[in-house]
Motif scaffolding. Structure first.
Motif, short mmCIF file in Angstrom:
data_model
loop_
_atom_site.label_atom_id
_atom_site.label_comp_id
_atom_site.label_asym_id
_atom_site.label_seq_id
_atom_site.Cartn_x
_atom_site.Cartn_y
_atom_site.Cartn_z
N ALA A 199 11.27 7.30 -2.02
CA ALA A 199 12.05 6.47 -2.95
C ALA A 199 12.20 5.07 -2.39
CB ALA A 199 13.43 7.09 -3.19
N GLY A 200 12.17 4.08 -3.30
CA GLY A 200 12.37 2.69 -2.93
C GLY A 200 13.62 2.15 -3.60
N SER A 201 14.27 1.18 -2.96
CA SER A 201 15.52 0.64 -3.49
C SER A 201 15.31 -0.12 -4.79
CB SER A 201 16.17 -0.27 -2.46
OG SER A 201 15.31 -1.35 -2.11
N VAL A 202 14.11 -0.60 -5.04
CA VAL A 202 13.77 -1.27 -6.31
C VAL A 202 12.94 -0.36 -7.19
CG1 VAL A 202 12.55 -3.21 -7.36
CG2 VAL A 202 13.89 -3.57 -5.27
N THR A 203 11.95 0.27 -6.58
CA THR A 203 11.03 1.13 -7.34
C THR A 203 11.71 2.39 -7.83
OG1 THR A 203 9.22 0.29 -5.96
CG2 THR A 203 8.79 2.29 -7.23
N GLY A 204 12.66 2.92 -7.05
CA GLY A 204 13.30 4.18 -7.39
C GLY A 204 12.50 5.36 -6.89
N GLU A 205 12.80 6.57 -7.42
CA GLU A 205 12.05 7.76 -7.03
C GLU A 205 10.57 7.54 -7.32
OE1 GLU A 205 13.22 10.45 -5.48
OE2 GLU A 205 15.24 9.58 -5.44
N ASP A 206 9.75 7.81 -6.31
CA ASP A 206 8.34 7.43 -6.45
C ASP A 206 7.39 8.57 -6.12
OD1 ASP A 206 6.56 5.44 -7.28
OD2 ASP A 206 6.21 4.73 -5.24
N GLY A 207 7.87 9.79 -6.28
CA GLY A 207 6.98 10.92 -6.12
C GLY A 207 7.32 11.79 -4.93
N SER A 208 6.63 12.91 -4.84
CA SER A 208 6.83 13.85 -3.75
C SER A 208 5.47 14.36 -3.30
CB SER A 208 7.72 15.02 -4.19
OG SER A 208 7.12 15.70 -5.29
N GLY A 209 5.45 14.90 -2.10
CA GLY A 209 4.19 15.40 -1.57
C GLY A 209 4.44 16.35 -0.42
N SER A 210 3.38 16.65 0.30
CA SER A 210 3.48 17.52 1.46
C SER A 210 2.51 17.03 2.52
CB SER A 210 3.13 18.97 1.08
OG SER A 210 1.75 19.09 0.79
N TYR A 211 2.67 17.56 3.73
CA TYR A 211 1.78 17.17 4.82
C TYR A 211 0.32 17.43 4.45
CZ TYR A 211 -0.45 17.17 9.42
OH TYR A 211 -1.29 16.93 10.48
N ALA A 212 0.08 18.42 3.62
CA ALA A 212 -1.29 18.77 3.25
C ALA A 212 -1.96 17.68 2.42
CB ALA A 212 -1.31 20.09 2.49
N ASN A 213 -1.15 16.82 1.75
CA ASN A 213 -1.74 15.72 0.99
C ASN A 213 -2.48 14.78 1.93
OD1 ASN A 213 1.21 15.86 -0.85
ND2 ASN A 213 -0.78 16.22 -1.78
N ASN A 214 -3.70 14.39 1.62
CA ASN A 214 -4.44 13.46 2.47
C ASN A 214 -5.37 12.59 1.63
OD1 ASN A 214 -5.28 12.16 4.78
ND2 ASN A 214 -6.94 13.63 5.16
N PRO A 215 -4.98 11.35 1.36
CA PRO A 215 -3.67 10.78 1.69
C PRO A 215 -2.66 11.08 0.59
CG PRO A 215 -5.03 9.10 0.70
CD PRO A 215 -5.90 10.35 0.78
N PHE A 216 -1.38 10.89 0.90
CA PHE A 216 -0.35 10.90 -0.13
C PHE A 216 -0.30 9.51 -0.75
CE2 PHE A 216 3.93 9.45 -1.20
CZ PHE A 216 4.21 10.29 -2.28
N ILE A 217 -0.32 9.45 -2.09
CA ILE A 217 -0.22 8.18 -2.81
C ILE A 217 0.93 8.30 -3.79
CG2 ILE A 217 -1.40 6.51 -4.28
CD1 ILE A 217 -4.06 7.62 -3.23
N SER A 218 1.91 7.44 -3.66
CA SER A 218 3.07 7.51 -4.54
C SER A 218 2.69 7.09 -5.96
CB SER A 218 4.20 6.61 -4.02
OG SER A 218 3.85 5.24 -4.14
N ARG A 219 3.57 7.38 -6.92
CA ARG A 219 3.26 7.08 -8.32
C ARG A 219 2.97 5.60 -8.54
NH1 ARG A 219 7.54 10.95 -9.47
NH2 ARG A 219 9.03 9.21 -9.61
N SER A 220 3.73 4.73 -7.86
CA SER A 220 3.55 3.29 -8.04
C SER A 220 2.35 2.76 -7.26
CB SER A 220 4.80 2.54 -7.58
OG SER A 220 4.94 2.64 -6.17
N GLY A 221 1.87 3.53 -6.30
CA GLY A 221 0.80 3.07 -5.41
C GLY A 221 1.32 2.20 -4.28
N ARG A 222 2.64 2.03 -4.20
CA ARG A 222 3.21 1.18 -3.16
C ARG A 222 3.38 1.90 -1.82
NH1 ARG A 222 7.68 -1.59 -7.20
NH2 ARG A 222 6.23 -3.11 -8.12
#
Length: 475
Positions: free
Chosen positions: A355-378
């Motif tokens: 989560a970002g203070s401006v972007t807000g909740e931006d997704g969830s993932g796990s260690y298995a994600n490679n790479p993890f990319i948030s919804r906003s791409g930030r």
């Protein structure tokens, strides 16, 4: 008269005991070629040497590497510089990370090193020569920092340390015009001169004891000398344009073509009229350049980025964080971020939310994600950059947070500020991280009058300077 003699005796006694303390261990000999000392770091040394009580130059120094660089010798070197150059305004950091060899350090250097933009980098790290060179090359591509490379101290026969110290590191120093402290040869000579075994200077198989730290500090201090007969900045990596001499306001507007990746304003001692300046680079607000945002180092709850101060009693290095690097594939915003650990099972088996203070909740993932990319791409986190399994003295439970911030390396508006210490230049970075090429700066005053600006300083990194795309240093 009696008190005068007592004072003289006290001064002589103090000097005697100071010298005795300094000579608690034998000093190392000078290298076979003392003329090599100070090579390729003279811009930084000139800033120190030319400081005076009326004009205290600011010098930014970064110690970087792993556990050897965390040792006390780095503090001793910093204290020595402050003693020898008392009029210099030093900003010194040690961001070394224990256990993080070059193939690890190449990731957090994106947060620790390049955005800090030091005047001098003092560098030692073990590991892969390939990643070692990646770090040094990027320093020379993205900053004007002078670099002082250190070879490995001698702990016993080690073919890889020999090859790094006698082949790769000297080659990198020559290729990228870095200073080179030949620690390994000097260390071997010191051991032979005093009939010491390697363990005499160590606490374990590798780390330094008090005498080892003394020796390391003395060898680095030998190199940090000013040579007034040498040109300090022959390639004009840093150039200052003086208002009224090199560039001027015309009807409240200043225009300066420049080449480089960073540009600063040095404020004038003149009191501000209350006017402000609108900043444009190549016709755009600096905030519109995606490359002018940087991500601070993601730290665990017990990590700390400690800035050294002369009177601080805190520990010198920082702790290891929990994510080595956070990337982005979308334009960033200035905001604070947090990863929150969920369903923690082990350091390589857990879930998390972002989560970002401006972007807000931006997704969830796990260690298995490679790479993890948030919804906003930030937020992009590569699996190899998680270090939860390597954290020490930290209990990780559900809800554990790892925080970082996106910070601006720019201003869209220049607001003159009062200078609380006129002996130190008050600077404002207009933009840092630009593409290292030609640009045009425009400053427009809000009242049509010249702003209280003394000078504009441009930083032009040495690699990537030529128009054909080839490195100036590769020849």
């Amino acid at each position: 008269m009696k008190f005068k003699w007592l004072w003289k005796i006290l001064v002589v006694a103090t000097l005697y005991f100071s010298c005795f303390a300094a000579q608690a261990y034998p000093l190392p000999a000078l290298p076979p070629d003392p003329s090599s000392l100070g090579a390729n770091i003279q811009r930084t040394m000139a800033l120190m040497a030319n400081s005076n009580p009326q004009h205290r130059n600011t010098v930014r120094i970064l110690f970087y590497g792993q556990s050897i660089t965390k040792d006390d010798w780095s503090r001793q070197v910093a204290e020595d510089l402050r003693t020898r150059f008392p009029n210099t305004h030093f900003v010194v950091k040690n961001r070394a990370i224990g256990g993080c060899a070059s193939q690890c350090l190449v990731a957090p250097a994106e947060h620790d090193l390049y955005p800090f933009y030091p005047d001098l980098l003092i560098f030692h790290v073990y590991g892969s020569h390939i990643d070692y060179e990646k770090i040094i090359r990027k320093v020379r591509e993205t900053t004007t920092a002078e670099v002082l490379l250190m070879t490995d101290h001698y702990t016993g026969p080690d073919a890889w340390s020999d090859r790094m110290s006698f082949e790769f590191i000297p080659e990198f120093a020559a290729r990228y015009r870095c200073g080179l402290v030949d620690i390994r040869n000097s260390w071997l000579r010191y051991l032979r001169d005093h009939s010491y075994s390697p363990g005499k200077l160590l606490t374990d198989r590798n780390h330094l004891n008090a005498q080892g730290n003394f020796l390391m500090a003395e060898l680095v201090k030998q190199y940090l000398i000013y040579k007034p007969d040498q040109e300090s900045d022959p390639d004009e990596l840093v150039k200052t344009y003086w208002i009224g001499k090199d560039v001027s306001f015309d009807n409240g507007k200043l225009t300066l073509p420049f080449t480089g990746n960073r540009i600063d304003i040095i404020s004038s001692a003149t009191n501000s009229t209350g006017a402000i300046g609108s900043i444009r680079i190549d016709g755009r607000k600096p905030s519109e350049f995606p490359e002018l945002y940087s991500i601070t180092r993601p730290n665990g709850q017990y990590a700390a980025d400690w800035i050294e101060s002369p009177n601080s009693g805190k520990d010198w290095p920082w702790e290891v964080g929990a994510i080595m690097r956070v990337r982005s594939q979308a334009k960033l915003e200035v905001e604070d971020w947090a990863v929150t650990i969920r369903n923690f099972r082990s350091g390589t088996d857990f879930d998390f939310t972002v989560a970002g203070s401006v972007t807000g909740e931006d997704g969830s993932g796990s260690y298995a994600n490679n790479p993890f990319i948030s919804r906003s791409g930030r937020v992009v986190i590569d699996q190899a950059d998680w270090w939860l399994s390597s954290l020490k003295n930290v209990s990780i439970t559900n809800g554990f947070k790892i925080r970082w911030s996106v910070v601006p390396n720019f201003v869209d508006t220049y607001v003159p500020r009062p200078n609380p210490d006129p002996t130190i230049e008050q600077t404002t970075t207009l933009a840092q991280g630009l593409t290292n090429q030609k640009h045009i700066l425009e400053i427009v005053s809000s009242d049509g009058q010249p702003l209280p600006i003394q000078a504009i300083r441009v930083y032009h990194p040495p690699i990537g300077r030529s128009t054909d795309g080839h490195s100036k240093m590769n020849g």
